[in-house]
Design a protein around this motif. Structure first.
Motif, mmCIF file in Angstrom:
data_model
loop_
_atom_site.group_PDB
_atom_site.id
_atom_site.type_symbol
_atom_site.label_atom_id
_atom_site.label_comp_id
_atom_site.label_asym_id
_atom_site.label_seq_id
_atom_site.Cartn_x
_atom_site.Cartn_y
_atom_site.Cartn_z
ATOM 1 N N VAL A 185 3.420 -6.392 -9.648
ATOM 2 C CA VAL A 185 2.440 -5.610 -8.893
ATOM 3 C C VAL A 185 1.646 -6.483 -7.936
ATOM 4 O O VAL A 185 1.491 -6.156 -6.754
ATOM 5 N N ARG A 238 -0.709 -5.457 -4.368
ATOM 6 C CA ARG A 238 -1.519 -4.388 -4.947
ATOM 7 C C ARG A 238 -2.369 -4.913 -6.097
ATOM 8 O O ARG A 238 -2.151 -6.005 -6.582
ATOM 9 N N SER A 293 3.348 -7.711 -4.859
ATOM 10 C CA SER A 293 3.539 -6.678 -3.835
ATOM 11 C C SER A 293 2.250 -6.410 -3.064
ATOM 12 O O SER A 293 2.203 -5.494 -2.241
ATOM 13 N N LEU A 337 5.867 1.319 -6.522
ATOM 14 C CA LEU A 337 5.738 0.174 -5.631
ATOM 15 C C LEU A 337 6.505 0.339 -4.316
ATOM 16 O O LEU A 337 6.405 -0.513 -3.427
ATOM 17 N N THR A 338 7.281 1.442 -4.193
ATOM 18 C CA THR A 338 7.946 1.686 -2.914
ATOM 19 C C THR A 338 6.992 2.357 -1.928
ATOM 20 O O THR A 338 7.342 2.567 -0.765
ATOM 21 N N GLU A 352 8.611 0.766 -10.464
ATOM 22 C CA GLU A 352 9.370 0.459 -9.247
ATOM 23 C C GLU A 352 9.213 1.563 -8.214
ATOM 24 O O GLU A 352 9.064 1.299 -7.014
#
Lengths: 375, 375
Positions: A160, A165, A163, A137-138, A134
């Motif tokens: 993932v 990526r 998001s 992923l920010t 997490e």
């Protein structure tokens, strides 16, 4: 050298540098490759600190993060991570703990000043992995996640990919690569037996084309023995979409490494490594030393499996890293590296290393062009 | 693909095929590579017969012969080969002989019909090597000699070179390559750990560039994992002057091989090999089976060194080759091969194999040309 993977990540050269050092991550990405921060063993707070630093220094270049996202252990059910760790501790014989501690104290490796015995599962559980993921992923600059062990669970893959990526994982066998592909991973790192860290038995030259063929459209990054431009040409000639490198960056100027440990690595030849189960319970390639030899003897305890052996040794792993320069620490230190360490004999900076990789690559392709068969 | 080595030998492609089968020697040489007859274990009479056949079928194409030309054993002094062998037999425990015989009989491998126990040193002594070498040097078609183990003695090197032929030897470490170079050999075969037969620990991708760099002007042939054109491109990209191949030819149509043995090899994956000391006393890569597992167990005899272990097993080596189709012979058979055996799944003829090698090589170089960095 640009291909689809480069386009997706926004990099010039498909050269992936696996490192624990944030300065190396930044330097490699700035030089046109992509630095991947190895975050196994970090707490979420430690990872936040590292990523803050990277974000502040990397400009608009991309980077990656490598963590362990384990499959759920069987029987975990409703157990909390603490409950599971408690159960696991019951399976660790005191004799193994004593043997490990004795090896360390005989080599004069200091204890922690506050007297703690900082042992534990070191991030091998889901409870640790999720906060790390997490956190990564920010960060807009983080463009890829790599899983250090096995196929990640479906929910993490989705997290993932949703998001925007890429997510990939390592393998050492065709069977593992097929599992990764079936799970929908974006890329697979195929590491041959000469690689450092956890690595299997099949040599790179044999493994890489088999994995390329098994993966079909899924891009493969070649690992295990990549230390110069000729080896990159080898890998790309096989059909790899890029290369995954580790040992190459252990001793660069930008690496945070103690003098004694750097010397151990620079002085090592390719014959000074061994695949040993003595630190994590799974075969891991590292420098041979008295620690690895001690666990091989018939009259001493045999390494437990994973993750139990890691619980026996995690204290030693941290102490030998922290106190690398002290006493005879290098005799028992954990120094994972590949056989390719033998060709790295001096400390250079990342820009020089990257330049040499690229120019030697160009020379290698030239050489091949001059050797085209008349058919 | 032509280079100086090709010019010297009169071949089109620097593809060296090591094989025990004369038909394969002829077919490879006719297809533009060079077949090398493995003659270890042949008597001079057997070698004469094989070379007569090759000479009658190969036209004006060149070929090579691979034999063991050992350094003189210490303390041999004025001993004859018979006296030395007698001394060596005294060092072989009966328990080892019995254990080996039991493994064979439990698998139903027949004894020799005349009841002999055809054991012996199998050509590891100078007394055998010299007549073999002399026989080979009577043949104008034989353009090169390869030594299967170690740096040949100076007098043998001179004998070969004075006759206008090339002489080379195998190595698995930089140190060995430097010794070969210092002795004035014409070429060196560098075999990485994934290779079949006697092989060391360093993986090919790591070993090959180190040996190229150590050898300087002396040409290097890359071995260990060469089974397709991409792997050839890899090796040549490293600076190898050519490739030395073995496993690739074990199951071709032209090979003299029993059905059951061919099936064992074609069905094997890259994970089905093991480096074992159980046949010759020196680590040798071969298919795993009950024989190799039996010698690994803690409650069974450990393999002796070389040449003693070879004396314990040479009877078994011959019987399992002769009776490959009988009973459960494959469970205890000696099947040396490299990890690359995993990518060979069907029987093809030599011309097809050579064609595939070359066209895949060309594709690999194409691929690299499309991946040139913009620097």
């Amino acid at each position: 050298m640009k291909n689809q993977l480069c386009e997706q990540l926004g990099i010039d050269y498909p050269i992936f540098a696996f490192t624990h050092c944030r300065d190396v991550v930044v330097a490699v990405s700035k030089a046109g490759g992509i630095g991947v921060l190895g975050a196994v063993g970090f707490s979420p707070e430690q990872l936040k600190e590292e990523l803050d630093w990277i974000d502040a220094h990397i400009g608009d270049k991309p980077y990656g993060v490598d963590i362990v996202i384990p499959e759920k252990y069987e029987g975990m059910g409703d157990m909390t991570a603490e409950e599971m760790e408690e159960q696991l501790w019951k399976m660790v014989p005191q004799g193994h703990m004593d043997f490990a501690q004795k090896l360390l104290s005989d080599a004069g490796v200091p204890e922690w000043p506050d007297g703690t015995n900082s042992m534990g599962l070191m991030g091998w559980t889901d409870a640790t992995a999720t906060p790390l993921l997490e956190e990564a992923l920010t960060r807009p600059g983080c463009r890829m996640i790599a899983n250090a062990l096995g196929t990640p669970p479906a929910d993490k893959i989705k997290m993932v990919q949703d998001s925007g990526r890429l997510i990939g994982a390592l393998c050492g066998k065709v069977k593992q690569a097929l599992a990764h592909k079936a799970a929908g991973l974006d890329f697979v790192v195929a590491q041959g037996g000469e690689g450092g860290g956890h690595t299997g038995e099949i040599g790179s030259v044999v493994l890489w084309p088999q994995i390329v063929d098994a993966l079909g459209d899924t891009p493969m990054l070649a690992a295990g023995g990549i230390g110069n431009g000729r080896q990159i040409a080898s890998a790309l000639a096989m059909g790899a979409a890029g290369v995954w490198t580790g040992s190459l960056w252990l001793t660069v100027e930008e690496a945070h490494i103690e003098e004694a440990q750097r010397d151990s690595l620079l002085n090592a030849t390719s014959e000074d490594t061994i695949r040993s189960r003595s630190w994590t319970g799974k075969t891991c390639r590292m420098l041979k030393n008295e620690w690895t030899e001690a666990w091989e003897r018939p009259d001493t305890p045999d390494p437990l499996g994973m993750p139990l052996q890691g619980m026996v040794t995690s204290d030693g792993m941290r102490r030998t890293a922290t106190y690398a320069n002290v006493g005879e620490c290098q005799k028992v230190a954990f120094n994972p590296c590949g056989q390719v360490i033998g060709q790295i004999g001096e400390q250079e900076n990342v820009r020089t290393v990257m330049f040499n990789l690229l120019s030697e690559y160009v020379d290698a392709v030239e050489r091949l062009n001059n050797l085209m068969p008349e058919t």
